[in-house]
Design a protein around this motif. Structure first.
Motif, short mmCIF file in Angstrom:
data_model
loop_
_atom_site.label_atom_id
_atom_site.label_comp_id
_atom_site.label_asym_id
_atom_site.label_seq_id
_atom_site.Cartn_x
_atom_site.Cartn_y
_atom_site.Cartn_z
N TRP A 299 43.59 40.73 42.90
CA TRP A 299 43.98 39.32 42.98
C TRP A 299 45.06 39.06 41.94
CZ3 TRP A 299 41.31 34.82 40.15
CH2 TRP A 299 41.89 33.60 40.54
N THR A 300 46.20 38.55 42.38
CA THR A 300 47.30 38.19 41.48
C THR A 300 47.61 36.71 41.68
OG1 THR A 300 48.89 38.90 43.16
CG2 THR A 300 48.27 40.51 41.48
N PRO A 301 46.88 35.82 40.97
CA PRO A 301 47.05 34.39 41.19
C PRO A 301 48.45 33.89 40.83
CG PRO A 301 45.70 34.79 39.25
CD PRO A 301 45.87 36.10 39.93
N ASN A 302 49.10 34.56 39.87
CA ASN A 302 50.46 34.21 39.48
C ASN A 302 51.09 35.44 38.86
OD1 ASN A 302 49.88 34.21 36.55
ND2 ASN A 302 48.65 32.38 37.06
N PRO A 303 52.39 35.41 38.55
CA PRO A 303 53.05 36.60 38.00
C PRO A 303 52.50 37.09 36.67
CG PRO A 303 54.68 35.04 38.85
CD PRO A 303 53.36 34.33 38.87
N ASN A 304 51.71 36.27 35.98
CA ASN A 304 51.22 36.68 34.66
C ASN A 304 49.87 37.39 34.69
OD1 ASN A 304 52.77 33.78 34.15
ND2 ASN A 304 53.25 35.35 32.64
N TRP A 305 49.10 37.17 35.75
CA TRP A 305 47.74 37.70 35.78
C TRP A 305 47.54 38.68 36.93
CZ3 TRP A 305 44.32 37.25 31.99
CH2 TRP A 305 44.47 36.22 31.06
N ASP A 306 46.75 39.70 36.66
CA ASP A 306 46.42 40.71 37.68
C ASP A 306 44.97 41.12 37.47
OD1 ASP A 306 46.17 42.81 39.43
OD2 ASP A 306 48.00 43.84 38.80
N PHE A 307 44.12 40.87 38.47
CA PHE A 307 42.70 41.23 38.40
C PHE A 307 42.38 42.24 39.49
CE2 PHE A 307 43.04 36.91 36.77
CZ PHE A 307 42.38 37.02 35.55
N GLN A 308 41.56 43.25 39.13
CA GLN A 308 41.16 44.27 40.09
C GLN A 308 39.69 44.60 39.94
OE1 GLN A 308 43.80 47.71 40.50
NE2 GLN A 308 45.40 46.62 39.35
N ALA A 309 39.06 44.99 41.03
CA ALA A 309 37.67 45.43 41.03
C ALA A 309 37.50 46.47 42.12
CB ALA A 309 36.72 44.26 41.26
N GLY A 310 36.56 47.39 41.90
CA GLY A 310 36.34 48.44 42.89
C GLY A 310 34.96 49.06 42.77
N TYR A 311 34.52 49.64 43.88
CA TYR A 311 33.22 50.31 43.92
C TYR A 311 33.31 51.51 44.85
CZ TYR A 311 28.38 51.30 45.19
OH TYR A 311 27.18 51.94 45.44
N THR A 312 32.76 52.65 44.41
CA THR A 312 32.75 53.88 45.21
C THR A 312 31.35 54.48 45.16
OG1 THR A 312 35.06 54.34 44.69
CG2 THR A 312 33.75 56.16 45.53
N ASN A 313 30.88 54.95 46.31
CA ASN A 313 29.59 55.64 46.39
C ASN A 313 29.84 56.98 47.08
OD1 ASN A 313 26.95 56.49 46.55
ND2 ASN A 313 26.20 54.68 47.61
N GLU A 314 29.63 58.07 46.34
CA GLU A 314 29.87 59.41 46.88
C GLU A 314 28.56 60.16 47.02
OE1 GLU A 314 33.23 62.25 45.64
OE2 GLU A 314 31.46 63.13 44.68
N HIS A 315 28.35 60.75 48.18
CA HIS A 315 27.16 61.53 48.46
C HIS A 315 27.55 63.00 48.63
CE1 HIS A 315 23.64 62.51 51.42
NE2 HIS A 315 23.39 62.93 50.19
N ARG A 316 26.96 63.87 47.81
CA ARG A 316 27.16 65.32 47.93
C ARG A 316 25.89 65.93 48.52
NH1 ARG A 316 28.45 69.12 43.55
NH2 ARG A 316 26.42 68.43 42.84
N TYR A 317 26.06 66.79 49.52
CA TYR A 317 24.90 67.45 50.10
C TYR A 317 25.30 68.79 50.67
CZ TYR A 317 26.91 65.35 54.33
OH TYR A 317 27.77 64.97 55.33
#
Length: 885
Positions: A251-269
């Motif tokens: 989310w970049t509400p204006n040129p001064n601010w930048d917000f990010q979020a993320g989620y990853t779920n990895e399954h090894r088998y």
């Protein structure tokens, strides 16, 4: 599952082709007033911006299989390449509501085990949402052979009849009570019935191989161990699959601010090869088992960044980020049955089973083994970054990073053994009837693992004058292990005996008490680099640096390395470019004292005779004194021949590990790695003959040479120390060639490409220089029979790849009736062959040796999996259709 994937693949390819025609037609007719209103994407405020797909089919002239000489696993290691139909990729993009929003869906390798999907929904300039799904395979073998069932689960078992046959074969029809080795001090595994204890040339008594004769003949009705193994193994796959889902939002509400979020779920088998011991000895018995893999890693982050103007009117930015990671294994441990467990296995306390020696108690039975998996753990990290332009000079900027990571592991310990001995068993406080010893209780129920890392990185870049730039850096990193010390007074070794070391415990080894090492370290780096542009066509520079490691509970207290680098880029003419750099460094440790820093700590300050020691002439590889030189040279020359460019390159890494006189007073070479030299040279030529023909070719040679000094004895006394010299080398030759022909300009193109790689490895061992070292009498053989013995067979790898593709672009004039778009038809031929000769793996059949002699005694009850088979040959013809609109 394979059928389902094939149907999905075929359906996806058909859907993509129908969609290609339909969407192209819709785009062409969207302005027609006769169409219903809802038939036009524009009615909904959305329009297709672009789309493409590449799909087709293939037939194999020669397809890899499941034999050791032609294994599909290596060919398909990182993704299935053998499906009869394929959808290589698709991409659909749309824009909506006057281009305020965008949508894109992408897919790669649809229907295979390495497929990828991504969906992006964006409000350009303000919001960005990304959803992804990824599969990453690593197929390691499709020829592995095992006796075990329950593969993939936490309980690996063998049919009771097979265990009984193996037991009967290894004792040649006898038992512990009346078989070989009874009342003898000669180990059962090395005892020939009727030979007195201690006699020379003792050979195995059991029935191992078909055709044993004389005193070694198999008794009537006894099946040789090798025959039982070969008749009961079955083939399985070894490999690990990774499936991951991901969601990211920005989310970049204006040129001064930048917000990010993320989620990853990895399954090894999947499954992987794991060596498993079933006794207190490292030589018997052992089986390679298909260990299960089934775990999850969840990762998440939050980030905010601000861009602004500093009080002195210059740009600055600041960032704060939080990362979390949680690892969870679905199994805390897994069990495997002893193939040679004997009658009644897996019941505990059965006297009829292979034992460590003829003098061991009959209740020392180990029918099952248990092994822990990776423990559950978590990590939490906070990071802050600051970048700010500073006043002064032409340009002046500071970049700083600070991060703190807390890693914890607090999973409960698994039992030391699952096998009971006698009437009471081992765990947790039981007495060993045969040894008159008690197992001391654990100090706590889990590790309480706690490690914190701290990073502080600083960079100041200054443009002093237009032609001179300076970069000053300082980096501090610490790894602090705050786990409480864990001291074990004694413990159970390989499910079969007690470690000794305290007043109330008597066992078979001098391993206790034992304190875990909680090693910590700090690493500091400082350097200064200056770059100068004396003329427009030249850039030169130099840097000097320092790196220090400071350790706790490691073989040395700290090391210092001083480094220097010179580099330059030169373009004196339009047809010649030269790039060169060379780095040199010297690493030295301070106080090297393995016994004080490690040995005494691990044995809790009670060093016993024959306890933990390290040869005083050996320096740990990671901290050994080292002289290093690393560099490369690159030239790019455009020849007088039109369109021809030649690029030669040279690179090198020269590491030498000089002897520390304090470790070996008499001089010569210390034990361990003495030299590690690596260099490469190559040349590449690119020739655009004309607009229709272009050629490319290259050759690269790489050489690796290592010298290792070792000892054939455990003695640390200079008078008896014997040293041998191992020379290990590898040469890699790689040829690449390619050609492109425009048979019909902008319509029909032919591409050819090929790769040939030849790698040769050698390993020779001989007595050390000057008669094994000056500390020995001249002429000592160091335990080596002859200067060339053992000279191991060469290791060779040959890889060949060739492909040819014919691509036809459909006339755009024909496609105008369907709307705007491009269509390509492609016909491709592929040939690929990999051939490896490696003495270390070629003999790893399920039952290792084929002849019976004294050198194979210790391998008599070792079962391997024959899973390392990288050889294959593949030939295929592929036809595909790619559409863009």
């Amino acid at each position: 599952m394979r059928t389902l994937r094939t149907l999905l693949l075929a359906g996806s390819a058909l859907a993509a082709s129908v969609a290609a025609i339909a969407l192209a037609r819709a785009a062409d007719l969207s302005s027609s007033p006769s169409l219903p209103a809802l038939s036009s994407p524009d009615t909904l405020g959305w329009s297709i911006d672009h789309a493409s797909a590449d799909f087709g089919g293939q037939a194999f002239i020669e397809k890899p299989g499941s034999s050791p000489s032609n294994s599909l696993a290596k060919f398909n290691q990182y993704g299935t390449l053998t499906n009869p139909v394929f959808l290589n990729f698709f991409d659909v993009g749309a824009q909506g509501q006057d281009y305020k929003y965008t949508f894109e869906a992408l897919g790669k390798n649809v229907g295979t085990d390495n497929q990828e999907y991504e969906v992006d929904l964006n409000q350009p300039g303000q919001q960005y949402l990304n959803l992804g799904w990824y599969e990453v395979p690593d197929l390691r073998s499709n020829t592995a052979q095992t006796l075990y069932y329950g593969v993939g689960g936490s309980n690996l078992w063998i049919p009771p009849t097979v265990v009984q046959q193996l037991y009967t074969g290894i004792f040649n029809g006898g038992t512990y009570a009346n078989g070989p080795g009874n009342n003898s001090k000669v180990p059962v595994q090395n005892q020939l019935l009727g030979i007195p204890p201690g006699a020379a040339n003792v050979v195995p008594f059991g029935c191992y191989l078909p055709g044993q004769t004389g005193t070694l003949a198999c008794k009537k009705g006894v099946t040789p161990v090798q025959t039982t193994v070969n008749n009961n193994v079955h083939t399985i796959n070894l490999g690990i699959q990774r499936d991951a889902g991901e969601i990211d939002y920005r989310w970049t509400p204006n040129p001064n601010w930048d917000f990010q979020a993320g989620y990853t779920n990895e399954h090894r088998y999947g499954t992987q090869e794991q060596g498993f011991l079933f006794s207190n000895s490292t030589s018997t018995p052992m089986a390679a088992v298909p260990a299960p893999v089934d775990d999850y890693t969840q990762s998440a982050f939050l980030q905010g960044e601000y861009y602004g103007i500093s009080p002195w009117g210059m740009k600055w930015n600041g960032l704060v980020r939080y990362n979390a990671s949680i690892y969870t294994d679905t199994m805390s441990s897994f069990t495997a049955e002893n193939p040679f467990g004997g009658p009644g296995s897996p019941a505990g306390g059965v006297p009829h089973c292979p034992i460590a020696s003829a003098t061991a108690a009959a209740n020392n039975c180990y029918g099952w083994g248990q092994m822990g998996t990776e423990p559950n753990n978590a990590s939490n990290m906070v990071t802050a970054q600051l970048g700010v332009d500073l006043p002064g000079f032409v340009r002046n900027r500071y970049m700083g990073t600070f991060s703190f990571d807390s890693m914890t592991q607090n999973e409960s310990f698994i039992p030391m053994t699952i096998n009971s001995l006698g009437d009471t068993g081992f765990y947790p406080y039981s007495k060993l009837p045969s040894q008159g010893a008690y197992l001391a209780p654990l100090p706590r129920s889990s590790l309480d693992g706690d490690i914190n890392t701290t990073l502080f990185n600083n960079v100041v870049t200054t443009q002093i004058i237009p032609s001179v730039q300076n970069k000053l850096t300082y980096r501090y990193y610490s790894d602090d292990n705050n786990t409480p010390p864990l001291t074990l007074q004694n413990w159970i070794v390989n499910d079969s005996t007690l470690a000794s070391g305290s007043a109330n415990s008597v066992g078979s080894g001098s391993y206790g008490p034992h304190t875990t090492l909680l090693s910590s370290y700090t690493k500091q780096n400082a350097s200064d680099q200056i770059t100068w542009n004396p003329v427009s066509w030249a850039t030169v520079g130099a840097s000097g640096g320092w790196e220090q490691y400071q350790y706790s509970q490691y073989a040395a207290n700290y090391t210092n390395e001083f480094q220097g680098t010179v580099f330059g880029t030169f373009k004196p003419t339009d047809y010649l470019t030269i790039r060169v750099n060379d780095q040199f460094g010297w690493r030295r440790y301070s106080d090297y004292n393995w016994q004080e820093f490690i040995g005494n700590v691990m044995l809790a300050g009670t060093v016993q005779p024959g306890g933990l020691t390290e040869n005083p002439y050996l320096a740990d590889f990671n901290i050994a004194n080292r002289n290093r030189n690393v560099g490369n040279l690159y030239l790019d020359y455009t020849t007088p021949i039109a369109g021809l460019t030649i690029t030669p390159t040279v690179g090198w890494r020269w590491d030498n590990y000089p002897t520390d006189i304090s470790l070996i007073q008499a001089g010569g070479n210390g034990l361990g790695l003495n030299a590690d030299h690596h260099w490469n040279a190559g040349i590449e030529a690119d020739w655009a003959i004309n607009s229709s023909i272009s050629l490319v070719g290259s050759y690269t040679f790489e050489n690796i040479q290592q010298v290792l000094y070792g000892t054939s004895t455990s003695s640390t006394a200079p008078a008896s120390l014997t040293v041998y010299n191992s020379s290990m080398g590898q040469n890699v030759n790689t040829w690449l060639a390619g050609a492109t022909f425009q048979l019909i300009p902008d319509r029909l193109a032919l591409k050819l490409s090929g790769t040939y790689e030849l790698a040769l490895g050698n390993w020779n061992t001989a007595p050390g220089s000057a008669g094994c070292l000056p500390i020995n009498a001249a002429g000592s053989s160091c335990g080596i029979v002859s200067p060339g013995n053992p000279a191991y067979p060469s290791e060779n790898t040959t890889y060949t790849h060739f492909d040819a593709s014919l691509t036809y672009k459909v006339d755009p004039a024909y496609l105008t009736q369907f709307g705007k778009g491009e269509v390509y038809l492609q016909l491709k031929y592929l040939y690929e062959r990999n051939n490896v000769t490696n003495w270390q793996t070629s003999g790893m059949t399920p039952y290792m040796y084929a002849t019976l002699n004294s050198s194979t005694v210790s391998f008599k009850d070792m079962i391997f999996m024959a899973g390392d088979n990288p050889n294959y040959t593949a030939q295929a013809i592929m036809a595909s259709l790619m559409v863009k609109w």
